[in-house]
Scaffold this active site. Structure first.
Site, PDB file in Angstrom:
ATOM      1  CE  LYS A  16      -4.092  -1.578   2.601  1.00  0.00           C
ATOM      2  NZ  LYS A  16      -4.906  -1.287   3.801  1.00  0.00           N
ATOM      3  CD  GLU A  42      -8.231  -4.277   9.399  1.00  0.00           C
ATOM      4  OE1 GLU A  42      -9.300  -4.836   9.105  1.00  0.00           O
ATOM      5  OE2 GLU A  42      -7.326  -4.063   8.596  1.00  0.00           O
ATOM      6  CG  ASP A  75     -10.464  -1.559   6.177  1.00  0.00           C
ATOM      7  OD1 ASP A  75      -9.448  -2.197   6.538  1.00  0.00           O
ATOM      8  OD2 ASP A  75     -11.592  -2.081   6.138  1.00  0.00           O
ATOM      9  CG  ASP A 153      -2.613  -6.762  -6.656  1.00  0.00           C
ATOM     10  OD1 ASP A 153      -3.786  -6.325  -6.654  1.00  0.00           O
ATOM     11  OD2 ASP A 153      -1.644  -6.095  -6.267  1.00  0.00           O
ATOM     12  NE  ARG A 180      -3.976   1.086  -1.719  1.00  0.00           N
ATOM     13  CZ  ARG A 180      -4.139  -0.208  -2.088  1.00  0.00           C
ATOM     14  NH1 ARG A 180      -3.599  -0.687  -3.180  1.00  0.00           N
ATOM     15  NH2 ARG A 180      -4.850  -1.013  -1.343  1.00  0.00           N
TER      16      ARG A 180
HETATM   17  P1  ITT Z   1      -3.439  -2.379   6.987  1.00  0.00           P
HETATM   18  O1  ITT Z   1      -2.322  -2.476   7.958  1.00  0.00           O
HETATM   19  O2  ITT Z   1      -3.443  -1.082   6.213  1.00  0.00           O
HETATM   20  O3  ITT Z   1      -4.785  -2.685   7.593  1.00  0.00           O
HETATM   21  P2  ITT Z   1      -3.913  -4.798   5.409  1.00  0.00           P
HETATM   22  O4  ITT Z   1      -3.091  -5.520   4.390  1.00  0.00           O
HETATM   23  O5  ITT Z   1      -4.425  -5.574   6.589  1.00  0.00           O
HETATM   24  O6  ITT Z   1      -3.103  -3.502   5.868  1.00  0.00           O
HETATM   25  P3  ITT Z   1      -6.659  -4.220   4.523  1.00  0.00           P
HETATM   26  O7  ITT Z   1      -7.284  -4.743   5.775  1.00  0.00           O
HETATM   27  O8  ITT Z   1      -7.108  -2.900   4.019  1.00  0.00           O
HETATM   28  O9  ITT Z   1      -5.086  -4.104   4.645  1.00  0.00           O
HETATM   29  O10 ITT Z   1      -6.772  -5.246   3.312  1.00  0.00           O
HETATM   30  C1  ITT Z   1      -7.608  -6.394   3.338  1.00  0.00           C
HETATM   31  C2  ITT Z   1      -7.041  -7.445   2.411  1.00  0.00           C
HETATM   32  O11 ITT Z   1      -7.187  -7.027   1.069  1.00  0.00           O
HETATM   33  C3  ITT Z   1      -5.583  -7.781   2.637  1.00  0.00           C
HETATM   34  O12 ITT Z   1      -5.416  -9.188   2.508  1.00  0.00           O
HETATM   35  C4  ITT Z   1      -4.874  -7.065   1.509  1.00  0.00           C
HETATM   36  O13 ITT Z   1      -3.689  -7.746   1.112  1.00  0.00           O
HETATM   37  C5  ITT Z   1      -5.926  -7.095   0.411  1.00  0.00           C
HETATM   38  N1  ITT Z   1      -5.785  -5.928  -0.473  1.00  0.00           N
HETATM   39  C6  ITT Z   1      -5.984  -4.627  -0.144  1.00  0.00           C
HETATM   40  N2  ITT Z   1      -5.702  -3.825  -1.188  1.00  0.00           N
HETATM   41  C7  ITT Z   1      -5.312  -4.644  -2.191  1.00  0.00           C
HETATM   42  C8  ITT Z   1      -4.847  -4.427  -3.490  1.00  0.00           C
HETATM   43  O14 ITT Z   1      -4.701  -3.208  -4.003  1.00  0.00           O
HETATM   44  N3  ITT Z   1      -4.509  -5.502  -4.228  1.00  0.00           N
HETATM   45  C9  ITT Z   1      -4.620  -6.740  -3.730  1.00  0.00           C
HETATM   46  N4  ITT Z   1      -5.033  -7.038  -2.506  1.00  0.00           N
HETATM   47  C10 ITT Z   1      -5.372  -5.999  -1.730  1.00  0.00           C
END
Ligand code: ITT
Length: 206
Positions: A16, A42, A75, A153, A180
């Site tokens: 991210k 979370e 999120d 992805d 994003r």
């Molecule tokens: P934070 O510390 O920011 O919470 P996170 O990876 O836990 O990081 P999220 O809860 O927002 O983030 O993401 C939920 C899931 O979705 C997590 O498994 C991410 O890898 C996936 N995800 C989020 N954005 C993505 C993207 O652009 N491409 C692929 N997978 C994504």
């Protein structure tokens, strides 16, 4: 740490940060992680907005840098139409447990492979908390493809692309169409308006 052009991104996800950095760099805005990548506890909620709002409260409490542009959180979730949006807000847990191969197995024999990424970014800027959303629609591929990106992805083919998965695209290509990018662009448009307003001053939030 940081300066007036720096946004501190409170996230445990290096992917991210890399993407937000690339999206905001052309605008002269620098994105940096907090001192160390933090494991964020979370809250469990049925919507991304609530989780983003809670993350932003935690980010503000953890921020000790002054003189920065903003504190940011995000999120995100992967929403599969056939499963009424699941995994959605449970995407992180499903990714850690079932994994992307498990998601592919759950779709075997199912014709409707439509899915989308959605995200909510939260910005604490000028003492205000602002939230912006982004969505990217597409389909779930039939196999894992590509080595770039992170998370879901390798199994997501965006409708606005050319048939490749996000993981087969480079950072810039994903950054043209991703959820994003859309959310950050919405922030950027608002930020520009805010700066141009004769009465506004983002430093004091007036
Ligand atoms: P934070 O510390 O920011 O919470 P996170 O990876 O836990 O990081 P999220 O809860 O927002 O983030 O993401 C939920 C899931 O979705 C997590 O498994 C991410 O890898 C996936 N995800 C989020 N954005 C993505 C993207 O652009 N491409 C692929 N997978 C994504």
């Amino acid at each position: 740490m940081g300066d007036e052009n720096t946004i501190l991104f409170f996230t445990s996800n290096k992917g991210k940060i890399a993407e937000a950095k690339a999206i905001l760099k052309p605008y002269g805005i620098n994105v940096e992680p907090f001192d160390s990548l933090i494991e964020i506890n979370e809250i469990q909620s049925a919507n991304l907005e609530d989780v983003a709002a809670d993350k932003l409260t935690k980010a503000i409490a953890n921020n000790h840098s002054r003189n920065i542009l903003a504190v940011m959180v995000e999120d995100a979730g992967f929403f599969i139409d056939e499963f009424e949006g699941f995994p959605g807000v449970y995407s992180s847990y499903v990714h850690k447990t079932l994994g992307i191969n498990g998601v592919l197995r759950s779709l075997v024999g199912i014709e409707n492979r439509c899915a989308s990424f959605r995200c909510v970014i939260g910005m604490h800027i000028g003492r205000r908390n602002l939230f912006f959303t982004g969505e990217c629609k597409g389909t779930v591929s039939s196999e894992v493809r590509g080595k770039n990106g992170f998370g879901y992805d390798p199994i997501f083919i965006p409708n606005e692309g050319d048939g490749r998965t996000f993981a087969e695209m480079n950072l810039e290509e994903k950054g043209q169409i991703s959820h994003r990018t859309k959310a950050i662009d919405a922030f950027k448009a608002h930020f520009d308006e805010f700066k141009q307003s004769p009465t506004s001053n983002h430093r004091n939030g007036s």
